[in-house]
Design an enzyme around this catalytic site. Structure first.
Site, mmCIF file in Angstrom:
data_model
loop_
_atom_site.group_PDB
_atom_site.id
_atom_site.type_symbol
_atom_site.label_atom_id
_atom_site.label_comp_id
_atom_site.label_asym_id
_atom_site.label_seq_id
_atom_site.Cartn_x
_atom_site.Cartn_y
_atom_site.Cartn_z
ATOM 1 N N GLU A 38 9.327 9.010 5.618
ATOM 2 C CA GLU A 38 8.106 8.222 5.561
ATOM 3 C C GLU A 38 7.130 8.743 6.604
ATOM 4 O O GLU A 38 7.524 9.304 7.627
ATOM 5 C CB GLU A 38 8.387 6.735 5.800
ATOM 6 C CG GLU A 38 9.031 6.053 4.615
ATOM 7 C CD GLU A 38 9.016 4.527 4.692
ATOM 8 O OE1 GLU A 38 8.347 3.961 5.582
ATOM 9 O OE2 GLU A 38 9.683 3.914 3.851
ATOM 10 N N HIS A 100 1.115 3.778 5.337
ATOM 11 C CA HIS A 100 2.385 4.507 5.423
ATOM 12 C C HIS A 100 2.879 4.787 4.003
ATOM 13 O O HIS A 100 2.338 4.265 3.035
ATOM 14 C CB HIS A 100 3.432 3.767 6.260
ATOM 15 C CG HIS A 100 3.987 2.533 5.635
ATOM 16 N ND1 HIS A 100 3.329 1.326 5.634
ATOM 17 C CD2 HIS A 100 5.158 2.311 4.993
ATOM 18 C CE1 HIS A 100 4.060 0.419 5.017
ATOM 19 N NE2 HIS A 100 5.182 0.988 4.607
ATOM 20 N N ASP A 113 7.443 -4.730 6.386
ATOM 21 C CA ASP A 113 6.024 -4.376 6.264
ATOM 22 C C ASP A 113 5.155 -5.614 6.422
ATOM 23 O O ASP A 113 4.210 -5.638 7.208
ATOM 24 C CB ASP A 113 5.719 -3.749 4.897
ATOM 25 C CG ASP A 113 6.337 -2.378 4.692
ATOM 26 O OD1 ASP A 113 6.585 -1.670 5.695
ATOM 27 O OD2 ASP A 113 6.576 -2.018 3.519
#
Length: 158
Positions: A38, A100, A113
């Site tokens: 990521e 992201h 998140d």
């Protein structure tokens, strides 16, 4: 890979437009390989009433924590870019939010998140909504998170 670069709230009261350089940064970090980690950074741009022009997405730094299904943005590097752009534009270009990647075609935010976005949105001094973007392999997830923490999912203008 083609992502939509203009987005709006359902009531069309807020419009977002991602610049070509911003979209290029997103494309550069798409997790299109099995071992790709990521990536992420911050979003900088200008505010026009309730509308936003996203001019820049910072790239991950060597100090950020990057794993296959986890990204932690550390302040080193990102804050300096934001401060520099703020000063150079007399406060016109500002921090708008976070981005992201996820290793999935059509990304959805995780509980982590959402928790992080709520914290960051509550910390905004200007009380404007924080823009949150997740870059997937085939699409973007875009959400405005107000300081209350309850977001508005945006739809692409097709």
């Amino acid at each position: 890979m083609h992502f939509m670069n203009s987005w709006a709230t359902a009531d069309r009261q807020t419009l977002l437009h991602f610049s070509v350089p911003t979209m290029n940064t997103f494309r550069q970090y798409v997790q299109d390989r099995d071992n790709a980690c990521e990536a992420g950074g911050i979003l900088l741009g200008t505010v026009h009433g309730t509308h936003m022009l996203i001019e820049q997405a910072t790239a991950p730094t060597a100090r950020d924590r990057r794993f296959r299904t986890f990204f932690e943005r550390l302040p080193f590097g990102h804050k300096e870019v934001a401060d520099s752009r703020w000063a150079a534009t007399q406060g016109t270009v500002r921090y708008l939010g976070e981005w992201h990647t996820h290793p999935e075609d059509h990304p959805r935010p995780s509980g982590l998140d959402r928790a992080e976005w709520s914290i960051l949105a509550a910390q905004r001094l200007d009380k404007r909504p924080m823009l949150a973007v997740i870059v997937g392999r085939k699409s973007l997830y875009v959400e405005l998170v107000p300081c209350s923490g309850v977001g508005s999912i945006l739809a692409c203008i097709c």
